[in-house]
Scaffold this motif. Structure first.
Motif, PDB file in Angstrom:
ATOM      1  N   CYS A 193      20.917  76.970 -29.937  1.00 16.46           N
ATOM      2  CA  CYS A 193      19.565  77.498 -30.027  1.00 16.46           C
ATOM      3  C   CYS A 193      18.661  76.677 -29.116  1.00 16.46           C
ATOM      4  O   CYS A 193      18.586  75.457 -29.228  1.00 16.46           O
ATOM      5  N   PRO A 218      15.010  85.538 -29.578  1.00 17.21           N
ATOM      6  CA  PRO A 218      14.501  84.221 -29.972  1.00 17.21           C
ATOM      7  C   PRO A 218      15.624  83.198 -30.107  1.00 17.21           C
ATOM      8  O   PRO A 218      16.697  83.506 -30.624  1.00 17.21           O
ATOM      9  N   GLY A 255      13.501  79.255 -26.157  1.00 12.95           N
ATOM     10  CA  GLY A 255      13.653  79.749 -27.523  1.00 12.95           C
ATOM     11  C   GLY A 255      12.553  80.701 -27.950  1.00 12.95           C
ATOM     12  O   GLY A 255      12.761  81.571 -28.786  1.00 12.95           O
ATOM     13  N   ALA A 256      11.363  80.498 -27.381  1.00 13.04           N
ATOM     14  CA  ALA A 256      10.242  81.367 -27.738  1.00 13.04           C
ATOM     15  C   ALA A 256       9.333  81.500 -26.527  1.00 13.04           C
ATOM     16  O   ALA A 256       9.404  80.695 -25.604  1.00 13.04           O
ATOM     17  N   THR A 284       9.677  89.908 -31.786  1.00  9.14           N
ATOM     18  CA  THR A 284       9.832  88.618 -32.445  1.00  9.14           C
ATOM     19  C   THR A 284      10.037  87.515 -31.409  1.00  9.14           C
ATOM     20  O   THR A 284      10.777  87.694 -30.443  1.00  9.14           O
ATOM     21  N   GLY A 285       9.395  86.396 -31.634  1.00 11.13           N
ATOM     22  CA  GLY A 285       9.580  85.251 -30.743  1.00 11.13           C
ATOM     23  C   GLY A 285       8.681  85.277 -29.532  1.00 11.13           C
ATOM     24  O   GLY A 285       8.688  84.340 -28.737  1.00 11.13           O
ATOM     25  N   ALA A 292       5.094  79.651 -32.120  1.00 10.71           N
ATOM     26  CA  ALA A 292       6.287  79.503 -31.282  1.00 10.71           C
ATOM     27  C   ALA A 292       7.175  78.387 -31.831  1.00 10.71           C
ATOM     28  O   ALA A 292       8.401  78.526 -31.898  1.00 10.71           O
ATOM     29  N   CYS A 315       8.880  79.601 -34.877  1.00  9.82           N
ATOM     30  CA  CYS A 315       9.962  80.511 -34.509  1.00  9.82           C
ATOM     31  C   CYS A 315      11.211  79.736 -34.143  1.00  9.82           C
ATOM     32  O   CYS A 315      12.313  80.045 -34.597  1.00  9.82           O
ATOM     33  N   ILE A 316      11.029  78.692 -33.338  1.00  4.57           N
ATOM     34  CA  ILE A 316      12.189  77.902 -32.913  1.00  4.57           C
ATOM     35  C   ILE A 316      12.856  77.248 -34.115  1.00  4.57           C
ATOM     36  O   ILE A 316      14.082  77.289 -34.273  1.00  4.57           O
ATOM     37  N   THR A 353      14.559  79.963 -36.290  1.00  4.46           N
ATOM     38  CA  THR A 353      15.718  80.547 -35.621  1.00  4.46           C
ATOM     39  C   THR A 353      16.871  79.554 -35.617  1.00  4.46           C
ATOM     40  O   THR A 353      18.033  79.915 -35.793  1.00  4.46           O
ATOM     41  N   THR A 386      18.472  87.403 -34.218  1.00  9.32           N
ATOM     42  CA  THR A 386      17.302  86.526 -34.181  1.00  9.32           C
ATOM     43  C   THR A 386      16.010  87.268 -33.841  1.00  9.32           C
ATOM     44  O   THR A 386      14.926  86.752 -34.037  1.00  9.32           O
ATOM     45  N   ARG A 387      16.161  88.493 -33.332  1.00 14.74           N
ATOM     46  CA  ARG A 387      14.957  89.289 -33.120  1.00 14.74           C
ATOM     47  C   ARG A 387      14.529  89.988 -34.412  1.00 14.74           C
ATOM     48  O   ARG A 387      13.443  90.531 -34.512  1.00 14.74           O
TER      49      ARG A 387
END
Lengths: 742, 200
Positions: free
Chosen positions: A135, A224, A243-244, A478-479, A506, A509-510, A513, A564-565
């Protein structure tokens, strides 16, 4: 993991007084053969929790069912860690507080709710997180203006790597072109220096910010935690993994050549705010035609904004900008006459002080509709309707007129390279009579490699937001988070706050995820949809209907999910006609079992049953609120929560009807322009699917009105009894479901 | 009482008249008026006024000098202070009204009975340091002229007699206060300070 169920029935909060606890326990122990079943008057107390913890530790209970209060309360008390499946049966808000105590039907309702939950456990497993191998923990910020630079700095300060992409040859955006900016610090009365150099220096000083100038984004693929971005710098391309993404490409001024009615183009002395800023930056403000120092200047607000023929929206920043520029003139010559023709002065936030300061300096603010700007041989004249005087007015001998020409987001412009293609797609979408997807304007900014289109869907007027109040920064991808004036019109101080907000999103999100959890709005949810591909018929409904473009597809039309989305709403599950999509803890058969577990009395008992599918986001809280306020409603209803009405699979309606329910009520969120749906399209999709089920019902000889969908939001909890009782009454008139007992 | 009695045809914005008013003791505060109308809805005597304070400030911006001074607005102000207390911009509207009255008189707008009354009142106070109601009435009617005396003698007869009966309009002037000269000094000093533009 072995499945050992423990049922804990709480008799506190009046539950024990209103219900027969022993009969309830019998449902668990006799009907469902549950190995562990305990009763207590105070499970949320210290001792009560200890009882459950002891069972988990000593008796190896892995599935805990607590029958008592709503799952929306005490979730911190009943937290037994990730290895235990926890289900809550809401006997308090949904039964005891809304129904007659000590009543046969109330008891039946409570027992049914326990049955529903125990039936749910049959198909329910602990979700296993979808964890990416590598990731990426970096953030890409697109746009190096004030918002972009602030976002980059905030992300970097939080300890993450940043890739900052700017299409011009240096950072700064509009700050570069500004002489001064509206004050960002107390007492908010005087224009401040832009502070651009310090900001750029700070960015250069951060080793974890990588800056690309003269660079555009050629392609953004992936999801993401694993976006693969292709950057184009001059002739060469660079690959970056991030990642984002934060989109901070900002806005551009509204095209002034369309403002001929306000004199633009008729005289060189009619300028835009940006041109005036350039004049101010040069030193003494002189009028362009002959270089005379200005004595009398007029500003025209809402030039093109709040105008149905131009920009229907308020551009938010222009009032403050004009106040600032009026102060430039007053600072240069305190005796100069400065007029500001406005519709409403919108100096939001601390800028009321700024407005007051300009007034104190003698700037005259005139609430008027400007009817014309004329050049009478060198000087300019403005004619207007003064709305407060109620009469036509004029200001003459003006040296300059400045038009506050508003802003348009950079995402609102169709790139010529994409134009034709998008029209085709729009035509296709219309022909399908499917729900109209949010428009995607191919503005050539992110160039997403997504099945649903190359850019972010726009909410209104080309702004890629998803919900102005509920989900700021969240786009429908997403992301990818929007910040600054690309998200909605805003001034610089708001853009700074916005940038920090998007930076935090962001980072969130990281982190999420990386753990394999959902980001928003089901933050922390570890489940994700699983596709049983062997039975897929390539109908593409899931790829088309996903509100977040989470599912791509291959050439044959097979869905290619990107977990991940995914936001875990289950819209794909509701869409799939083959029912091949399921979550570990939410699936079509699971819901089928739940509704089938409800006991349907025989026709002659005259106890109708109405099934309610209620959205967890708004309808369930509204139902809880109704309970808290002790609002009574029909005793014939049974409520089953759904993640989103978008996840409603039509087979559940079939199941309910063939099981013998007399009616089905769907409670979802408001859809349309001012939607409240947490997943944007859920209730709208449910409505469309429902229109299809009515034909089927008619064919079965059932009145299609037996299935009804309505919208409710949490503030409407007082309407809950009315909605439910009226529907039950209507069903009563139809008589019992003829399929009962088959 | 909603519209303006202004000439037809476009009005020209004019900063010159506004500058005159801004130069008054509390005049500069008017610049901050944002036309919210709080003074208007708070005013106890709004119904008696030609224009609300808010509208007075509007007239000023379009340079309607005559309309401005001929209106009764400042004369009808009962100085209840409601507007001053409520103005979100902190404009001391009551003090502005005082300034406008003074300025109107100094500019020769003395037609209104209130203007005569203020002048008579001030003269009485200045002469003795305290009020002599008989003198006030006499001064007022001497200035207003025979026509008004005849009208009010008839209309206000009972009212005046009642007041005299209760000793509210004594016929014999009272003695001057002690230290009248000192009071005069204070007033002169205050006037001089105002002239120099020293703020309170």
């Amino acid at each position: 993991m072995s499945k050992k169920i423990g049922v804990y029935i709480c008799s506190g909060c009046g539950i024990g007084d209103a219900l027969d606890m022993d009969a309830l326990a019998k449902v668990a122990t006799k009907e469902y053969k549950v190995p562990v079943c305990q009763k207590n008057a105070f499970f949320c107390g210290k001792e009560g929790v200890e009882i459950i913890k002891k069972d988990i530790a000593e008796n190896e209970v892995t599935y805990v069912v607590i029958a008592g209060c709503s799952g929306r309360v005490n979730y911190d008390v009943f937290n037994f860690g990730p290895s235990v499946v926890l289900e809550r049966v809401n006997l308090r808000e949904r039964v005891v507080w809304t129904q007659e105590p000590d009543d046969e039907d109330t008891q039946m309702m409570a027992e049914d709710y326990l049955r529903i939950t125990l039936a749910k456990l049959k198909n329910l497993e602990l979700p296993e997180a979808y964890v990416l191998e590598n990731c990426s923990r970096r953030v890409m910020v697109v746009g190096g203006g004030l918002a972009g630079m602030t976002s980059a700095l905030e992300v970097a300060k939080a300890g993450y790597e940043v890739v900052l992409v700017e299409k011009e040859d240096s950072l700064g955006g509009w700050l570069k072109k500004s002489y001064k900016i509206a004050p960002l610090n107390a007492p908010y009365t005087d224009p401040e220096d832009t502070g651009l150099e310090a900001r750029v220096k700070e960015i250069e000083g951060k080793s974890n910010i990588k800056v690309y100038t003269s660079t555009t984004v050629e392609k953004t693929a992936g999801a993401p935690g694993m976006f693969d971005v292709t950057l184009k710098q001059g002739g060469s391309t660079v690959e970056e993994k991030v990642g984002a993404v934060i989109l901070a490409t900002g806005a551009v001024p509204y095209e002034p050549s369309k403002l001929g009615h306000l004199g633009y183009g008729a005289s060189p002395n009619v300028v835009t705010q940006m041109q005036f800023e350039e004049l101010a930056a040069k030193g003494a403000i002189a009028r362009p035609s002959d270089g005379k120092a200005v004595q009398k200047v007029a500003f025209i607000q809402c030039a093109g904004s709040r105008d149905q023929e131009h920009l229907p929206y308020c551009s938010a920043a222009c009032c403050v900008e004009s106040i600032k520029q009026a102060l430039y003139v007053k600072g240069q010559n305190p005796e100069a006459a400065v007029y500001v023709f406005y519709k409403d002065i919108r100096s939001s936030g601390q800028y009321e002080h700024f407005y007051k300061k300009a007034q104190s300096e003698g700037v005259m603010f005139i609430k008027a509709d400007v009817t014309g700007v004329a050049d009478d041989g060198g000087n300019l004249t403005i004619e207007a309707n003064d709305l407060l005087m109620g009469s036509p007015t004029m200001a003459d001998e003006l040296d300059m007129v400045v038009l506050a020409n508003g802003m348009v987001p950079t995402t609102a412009f169709e790139d010529a390279a994409y134009g034709t293609e998008s029209q085709d797609e729009a035509a296709c979408a219309a022909a399908d009579a499917a729900p109209v997807p949010a428009p995607i304007i191919k503005s050539n900014i992110l160039n997403l490699d997504y099945r649903q289109g190359p850019e972010l869907p726009s909410l209104k007027y080309g702004f890629p937001d998803s919900h102005f109040i509920c989900f700021p920064y969240e786009t429908r991808r997403t992301g990818i988070y929007a910040a600054g004036s690309v998200r909605r019109p805003m001034d610089m101080s708001q853009a700074i706050g916005d940038a920090a907000g998007a930076a935090l999103k962001a980072v969130q999100c990281i982190e999420m995820t990386d753990k394999g959890a959902a980001v928003h709005p089901r933050s922390g949810d570890l489940s994700f949809p699983d596709f049983q591909m062997s039975r897929c018929t390539q109908c593409k409904r899931c790829t088309e209907e996903c509100p977040f473009g989470a599912i791509n597809e291959d050439e044959k039309g097979n869905p290619l999910p990107n977990p991940t989305r995914c936001r875990r709403c289950g819209t794909c599950m509701g869409a799939c006609p083959e029912r091949i999509i399921s979550f570990k803890n939410y699936s079509v058969p699971m819901m089928g079992n739940m509704l089938k577990s409800i006991e349907i009395p025989e026709e002659d008992e005259e106890k109708p049953r109405v099934l309610i599918f209620a959205c967890e986001n708004d309808a369930i809280p509204a139902l809880d609120m109704a309970g808290i306020n002790r609002l009574q409603y029909s005793k014939w209803v049974r409520i089953i929560p759904v993640r989103c009405l978008g996840s409603l699979n039509l087979v559940w309606i079939n199941d309910a009807m063939s099981k013998g329910f007399d009616g089905v009520l769907l409670l979802g969120c408001k859809h349309g322009d001012d939607y409240q749906c947490h997943f944007m399209k859920g209730s709208e999709l449910a409505g469309i699917r429902l229109s299809k089920v009515s034909e089927t019902l008619d064919r079965l000889g059932l009145e299609s009105e037996r299935v009804y969908m309505t919208e409710i939001n949490v503030m409407d909890y007082d309407k809950v009894p009315k909605i439910i009782d009226e529907f039950v009454e209507k069903i009563d008139k139809f008589g019992p479901n003829p399929m009962k007992g088959f | 009482m909603t519209g303006f009695n202004v000439s037809s045809g476009p009005l020209k914005y004019d900063t010159e008249f506004a500058k005159e008013i801004y130069a008054l003791e509390n005049g500069r505060h008017i610049k901050k008026c944002m036309q919210c109308g709080m003074c208007e809805v708070s005013c106890a005597t709004r119904k008696e006024m030609d224009y609300s304070p808010r509208k007075m400030f509007l007239l000023m911006r379009t340079g309607q000098r005559e309309e401005f001074f001929n209106s009764n607005t400042m004369w009808m102000c009962s100085t209840c202070l409601m507007c001053k207390a409520r103005c979100p911009r902190g404009i001391p509207i009551v003090d502005v009204m005082h300034d406008l009255k003074c300025y109107a008189i100094s500019e020769g707008y003395t037609e209104r009975p209130q203007a005569t009354f203020y002048q008579a009142f001030w003269t009485e106070i200045w002469n003795r340091g305290k009020m002599f109601e008989g003198g006030l009435v006499a001064r007022y009617y001497l200035k207003r002229g025979w026509k008004e005396i005849r009208k009010d003698a008839f209309e206000m007869k009972d009212f005046g007699m009642d007041m005299m009966k209760h000793g509210r309009i004594p016929l014999k002037p009272p003695k001057s206060i002690k230290g009248l000269q000192d009071v005069h000094k204070i007033v002169e000093k205050a006037k001089a300070q105002l002239q120099k533009g020293e703020d309170r």
